[in-house]
Design a protein around this motif. Structure first.
Motif, PDB file in Angstrom:
ATOM      1  N   PHE A  63     -36.486 -55.176  -8.042  1.00 22.97           N
ATOM      2  CA  PHE A  63     -37.900 -54.938  -8.334  1.00 22.97           C
ATOM      3  C   PHE A  63     -38.735 -54.944  -7.064  1.00 22.97           C
ATOM      4  CE2 PHE A  63     -36.788 -56.552 -12.678  1.00 22.97           C
ATOM      5  CZ  PHE A  63     -37.132 -55.388 -13.349  1.00 22.97           C
ATOM      6  N   ASN A  64     -38.326 -55.716  -6.067  1.00 18.99           N
ATOM      7  CA  ASN A  64     -39.057 -55.719  -4.804  1.00 18.99           C
ATOM      8  C   ASN A  64     -38.919 -54.381  -4.086  1.00 18.99           C
ATOM      9  OD1 ASN A  64     -40.608 -56.864  -2.706  1.00 18.99           O
ATOM     10  ND2 ASN A  64     -38.758 -57.403  -1.566  1.00 18.99           N
ATOM     11  N   LYS A  65     -37.713 -53.801  -4.100  1.00 19.36           N
ATOM     12  CA  LYS A  65     -37.514 -52.490  -3.480  1.00 19.36           C
ATOM     13  C   LYS A  65     -38.255 -51.387  -4.237  1.00 19.36           C
ATOM     14  CE  LYS A  65     -33.084 -53.395  -1.209  1.00 19.36           C
ATOM     15  NZ  LYS A  65     -33.634 -53.159   0.151  1.00 19.36           N
ATOM     16  N   LEU A  66     -38.434 -51.584  -5.532  1.00 20.86           N
ATOM     17  CA  LEU A  66     -39.194 -50.610  -6.328  1.00 20.86           C
ATOM     18  C   LEU A  66     -40.697 -50.820  -6.222  1.00 20.86           C
ATOM     19  CD1 LEU A  66     -37.008 -50.530  -9.588  1.00 20.86           C
ATOM     20  CD2 LEU A  66     -37.109 -48.804  -7.769  1.00 20.86           C
ATOM     21  N   GLY A  67     -41.120 -51.869  -5.528  1.00 25.31           N
ATOM     22  CA  GLY A  67     -42.542 -52.140  -5.372  1.00 25.31           C
ATOM     23  C   GLY A  67     -43.214 -52.655  -6.632  1.00 25.31           C
ATOM     24  N   LEU A  68     -42.464 -53.331  -7.486  1.00 23.65           N
ATOM     25  CA  LEU A  68     -42.991 -53.794  -8.762  1.00 23.65           C
ATOM     26  C   LEU A  68     -43.257 -55.292  -8.795  1.00 23.65           C
ATOM     27  CD1 LEU A  68     -40.749 -51.741 -11.223  1.00 23.65           C
ATOM     28  CD2 LEU A  68     -43.044 -51.199 -10.388  1.00 23.65           C
ATOM     29  N   VAL A  69     -43.031 -55.989  -7.681  1.00 17.76           N
ATOM     30  CA  VAL A  69     -43.337 -57.416  -7.625  1.00 17.76           C
ATOM     31  C   VAL A  69     -44.855 -57.591  -7.653  1.00 17.76           C
ATOM     32  CG1 VAL A  69     -43.131 -59.515  -6.237  1.00 17.76           C
ATOM     33  CG2 VAL A  69     -41.208 -57.949  -6.419  1.00 17.76           C
ATOM     34  N   ASN A  70     -45.303 -58.659  -8.261  1.00 13.06           N
ATOM     35  CA  ASN A  70     -46.722 -58.942  -8.483  1.00 13.06           C
ATOM     36  C   ASN A  70     -47.337 -57.971  -9.482  1.00 13.06           C
ATOM     37  OD1 ASN A  70     -48.991 -60.589  -8.113  1.00 13.06           O
ATOM     38  ND2 ASN A  70     -49.838 -59.228  -6.557  1.00 13.06           N
ATOM     39  N   THR A  71     -46.501 -57.436 -10.361  1.00 13.46           N
ATOM     40  CA  THR A  71     -46.957 -56.649 -11.503  1.00 13.46           C
ATOM     41  C   THR A  71     -46.278 -57.204 -12.756  1.00 13.46           C
ATOM     42  OG1 THR A  71     -45.174 -54.996 -11.396  1.00 13.46           O
ATOM     43  CG2 THR A  71     -47.130 -54.610 -10.023  1.00 13.46           C
ATOM     44  N   TYR A  72     -46.683 -56.679 -13.903  1.00 13.51           N
ATOM     45  CA  TYR A  72     -46.098 -57.137 -15.156  1.00 13.51           C
ATOM     46  C   TYR A  72     -44.793 -56.428 -15.497  1.00 13.51           C
ATOM     47  CZ  TYR A  72     -50.728 -59.160 -15.853  1.00 13.51           C
ATOM     48  OH  TYR A  72     -51.884 -59.883 -15.708  1.00 13.51           O
ATOM     49  N   TRP A  73     -44.424 -55.400 -14.762  1.00 18.29           N
ATOM     50  CA  TRP A  73     -43.231 -54.626 -15.096  1.00 18.29           C
ATOM     51  C   TRP A  73     -41.941 -55.444 -15.051  1.00 18.29           C
ATOM     52  CZ3 TRP A  73     -43.720 -50.576 -17.833  1.00 18.29           C
ATOM     53  CH2 TRP A  73     -44.810 -49.730 -17.688  1.00 18.29           C
ATOM     54  N   PRO A  74     -41.730 -56.320 -14.070  1.00 19.90           N
ATOM     55  CA  PRO A  74     -40.483 -57.118 -14.106  1.00 19.90           C
ATOM     56  C   PRO A  74     -40.368 -58.029 -15.320  1.00 19.90           C
ATOM     57  CG  PRO A  74     -41.461 -57.166 -11.920  1.00 19.90           C
ATOM     58  CD  PRO A  74     -42.470 -56.547 -12.823  1.00 19.90           C
ATOM     59  N   LEU A  75     -41.487 -58.352 -15.953  1.00 18.62           N
ATOM     60  CA  LEU A  75     -41.472 -59.223 -17.122  1.00 18.62           C
ATOM     61  C   LEU A  75     -41.346 -58.452 -18.430  1.00 18.62           C
ATOM     62  CD1 LEU A  75     -44.413 -61.552 -16.009  1.00 18.62           C
ATOM     63  CD2 LEU A  75     -41.964 -61.923 -15.678  1.00 18.62           C
ATOM     64  N   ILE A  76     -41.659 -57.156 -18.413  1.00 16.08           N
ATOM     65  CA  ILE A  76     -41.658 -56.353 -19.636  1.00 16.08           C
ATOM     66  C   ILE A  76     -40.536 -55.328 -19.642  1.00 16.08           C
ATOM     67  CG2 ILE A  76     -43.015 -54.744 -21.025  1.00 16.08           C
ATOM     68  CD1 ILE A  76     -45.523 -56.085 -20.028  1.00 16.08           C
ATOM     69  N   LEU A  77     -40.316 -54.660 -18.511  1.00 17.62           N
ATOM     70  CA  LEU A  77     -39.361 -53.549 -18.468  1.00 17.62           C
ATOM     71  C   LEU A  77     -37.948 -53.933 -18.898  1.00 17.62           C
ATOM     72  CD1 LEU A  77     -38.984 -50.576 -17.791  1.00 17.62           C
ATOM     73  CD2 LEU A  77     -38.527 -51.228 -15.417  1.00 17.62           C
ATOM     74  N   PRO A  78     -37.384 -55.091 -18.478  1.00 17.82           N
ATOM     75  CA  PRO A  78     -36.022 -55.431 -18.934  1.00 17.82           C
ATOM     76  C   PRO A  78     -35.901 -55.563 -20.445  1.00 17.82           C
ATOM     77  CG  PRO A  78     -36.616 -56.752 -17.019  1.00 17.82           C
ATOM     78  CD  PRO A  78     -37.857 -56.045 -17.456  1.00 17.82           C
ATOM     79  N   LYS A  79     -36.992 -55.875 -21.129  1.00 14.29           N
ATOM     80  CA  LYS A  79     -36.930 -56.015 -22.585  1.00 14.29           C
ATOM     81  C   LYS A  79     -36.671 -54.677 -23.267  1.00 14.29           C
ATOM     82  CE  LYS A  79     -38.130 -60.295 -21.968  1.00 14.29           C
ATOM     83  NZ  LYS A  79     -37.161 -61.393 -22.087  1.00 14.29           N
ATOM     84  N   PHE A  80     -37.006 -53.565 -22.612  1.00 12.32           N
ATOM     85  CA  PHE A  80     -36.771 -52.236 -23.187  1.00 12.32           C
ATOM     86  C   PHE A  80     -35.352 -51.734 -22.905  1.00 12.32           C
ATOM     87  CE2 PHE A  80     -41.343 -52.392 -23.260  1.00 12.32           C
ATOM     88  CZ  PHE A  80     -41.695 -51.635 -24.361  1.00 12.32           C
ATOM     89  N   LEU A  81     -34.525 -52.570 -22.276  1.00  9.07           N
ATOM     90  CA  LEU A  81     -33.156 -52.179 -21.944  1.00  9.07           C
ATOM     91  C   LEU A  81     -32.120 -52.986 -22.714  1.00  9.07           C
ATOM     92  CD1 LEU A  81     -33.611 -51.861 -18.054  1.00  9.07           C
ATOM     93  CD2 LEU A  81     -33.790 -50.061 -19.788  1.00  9.07           C
ATOM     94  N   ALA A  82     -32.535 -53.649 -23.777  1.00 15.04           N
ATOM     95  CA  ALA A  82     -31.631 -54.420 -24.639  1.00 15.04           C
ATOM     96  C   ALA A  82     -30.827 -55.440 -23.852  1.00 15.04           C
ATOM     97  CB  ALA A  82     -30.695 -53.485 -25.411  1.00 15.04           C
ATOM     98  N   THR A  83     -31.519 -56.198 -23.009  1.00 15.38           N
ATOM     99  CA  THR A  83     -30.846 -57.207 -22.194  1.00 15.38           C
ATOM    100  C   THR A  83     -30.667 -58.540 -22.923  1.00 15.38           C
ATOM    101  OG1 THR A  83     -32.994 -57.843 -21.245  1.00 15.38           O
ATOM    102  CG2 THR A  83     -31.701 -56.190 -20.059  1.00 15.38           C
ATOM    103  N   GLU A  84     -31.274 -58.694 -24.099  1.00 14.88           N
ATOM    104  CA  GLU A  84     -31.168 -59.950 -24.849  1.00 14.88           C
ATOM    105  C   GLU A  84     -30.014 -59.821 -25.850  1.00 14.88           C
ATOM    106  OE1 GLU A  84     -32.842 -62.576 -24.253  1.00 14.88           O
ATOM    107  OE2 GLU A  84     -34.493 -61.873 -22.999  1.00 14.88           O
ATOM    108  N   ALA A  85     -28.839 -60.261 -25.440  1.00 16.36           N
ATOM    109  CA  ALA A  85     -27.653 -60.108 -26.293  1.00 16.36           C
ATOM    110  C   ALA A  85     -27.765 -60.929 -27.576  1.00 16.36           C
ATOM    111  CB  ALA A  85     -26.407 -60.518 -25.515  1.00 16.36           C
ATOM    112  N   PHE A  86     -28.469 -62.030 -27.532  1.00 16.00           N
ATOM    113  CA  PHE A  86     -28.613 -62.862 -28.728  1.00 16.00           C
ATOM    114  C   PHE A  86     -29.289 -62.092 -29.853  1.00 16.00           C
ATOM    115  CE2 PHE A  86     -31.459 -65.614 -31.216  1.00 16.00           C
ATOM    116  CZ  PHE A  86     -30.535 -66.405 -31.861  1.00 16.00           C
ATOM    117  N   PHE A  87     -30.347 -61.352 -29.539  1.00 11.66           N
ATOM    118  CA  PHE A  87     -31.058 -60.605 -30.570  1.00 11.66           C
ATOM    119  C   PHE A  87     -30.258 -59.396 -31.034  1.00 11.66           C
ATOM    120  CE2 PHE A  87     -34.714 -62.501 -28.130  1.00 11.66           C
ATOM    121  CZ  PHE A  87     -35.004 -63.451 -29.090  1.00 11.66           C
TER     122      PHE A  87
END
Length: 286
Positions: free
Chosen positions: A138-162
């Motif tokens: 995320f740092n190389k993508l320039g997304l640090v200090n934004t909300y994208w690192p906190l939201i974007l992974p959720k759209f990639l089905a990273t929560e195996a429990f759910f």
């Protein structure tokens, strides 16, 4: 007559003892919440010095100070930031995890079982093991200090429990409905959105509840990615409130804690009846 009355008395006494035990356990569990509410209205000199649960007089100025926020950011801005992150995480998890679960539960493709087993194995992977690689990405993508690192992974089905939770629920749905839809010309996506998704509502609401609570209470991940006080959430603001305030401002800190707790309580109360239904329908099916 005596033999028939005694068992009835025993059952009655047993029920009374059971209810009394449940009531006592409820009081024990609710005591921390009652202490938090009472402490948020205590004067500064009573927060630490007094052991009484109830304050001598109500100090409403604690909430006035809490509403002013920290570092020049109002509590309403902090509340909006928290709702934005939690809402985005809920939307991402519900959409992506349900799509992944539909593929594992209803479709047939090569390597389906090994991939599902591999996904389940990721539950045992500690979050800290992938934190540094994710931060570098995320740092190389320039997304640090934004909300994208906190939201974007959720759209990639990273929560195996759910994903597992929804898969277990979908496996109990009758396949005849999809077969009838396929005869009518519905493809996989149309069958998913029109048939399977509405029937999976209890599992989806369970996913939404847990995602909202876990995201709302998340402190460590938000601390890593957010630097600007204008982007802080209520969770981060509580920590900043402690750092920026003197030791005599515990009352406003607890008042802000109550404000941060309210959305979770309201969200849970609104969907609690679906939580039991979703967990019972998902976790007990093979």
């Amino acid at each position: 007559m005596t033999t028939t009355a005694v068992p009835g008395r025993r059952v009655s006494r047993g029920r009374i003892a059971l209810h009394a035990g449940c009531l006592a356990a409820l009081l024990v569990m609710l005591y921390p919440l009652a202490w938090l509410l009472a402490t948020s209205l205590k004067p500064a000199d009573e927060v630490i010095a007094s052991l009484n649960l109830l304050p001598s007089h109500l100090e409403w100025s604690n909430y006035t100070t809490a509403l002013d926020g920290v570092n020049g950011v109002s509590v309403w801005r902090l509340l909006g930031n928290s709702l934005l992150i939690a809402g985005g995480a809920v939307l991402g998890n519900v959409l992506s995890c349900s799509l992944a679960a539909y593929a594992f539960a209803r479709l047939r493709f090569r390597m389906r079982r090994p991939l599902f087993a591999f996904m389940i194995a990721t539950i045992m992977l500690p979050h800290h093991a992938v934190l540094i690689p994710q931060y570098i990405l995320f740092n190389k993508l320039g997304l640090v200090n934004t909300y994208w690192p906190l939201i974007l992974p959720k759209f990639l089905a990273t929560e195996a429990f759910f994903v597992f939770l929804i898969v277990q629920f979908m496996r109990g749905l009758p396949r005849e409905l999809e077969e009838a839809a396929r005869i009518d010309g519905c493809g996989p996506f149309r069958s998913f959105f029109s048939i399977v998704l509405p029937l999976t509502r209890p599992a989806l609401i369970t996913t939404a509840i847990f995602t909202f609570i876990w995201t709302w209470n998340d402190f460590f991940t938000q601390l890593i990615y957010l630097f600007d006080p204008d982007k802080f959430t209520l969770t981060l603001a509580l920590r900043s409130f402690v750092d920026a305030s003197s030791q005599s401002s515990f009352g406003p800190m607890f008042a802000m804690s109550v404000i941060a707790l309210l959305p979770i309580v309201l969200f849970f109360l609104a969907f609690q009846r679906f939580l039991v239904e979703g967990m019972a329908g998902s976790g007990l099916k093979g």
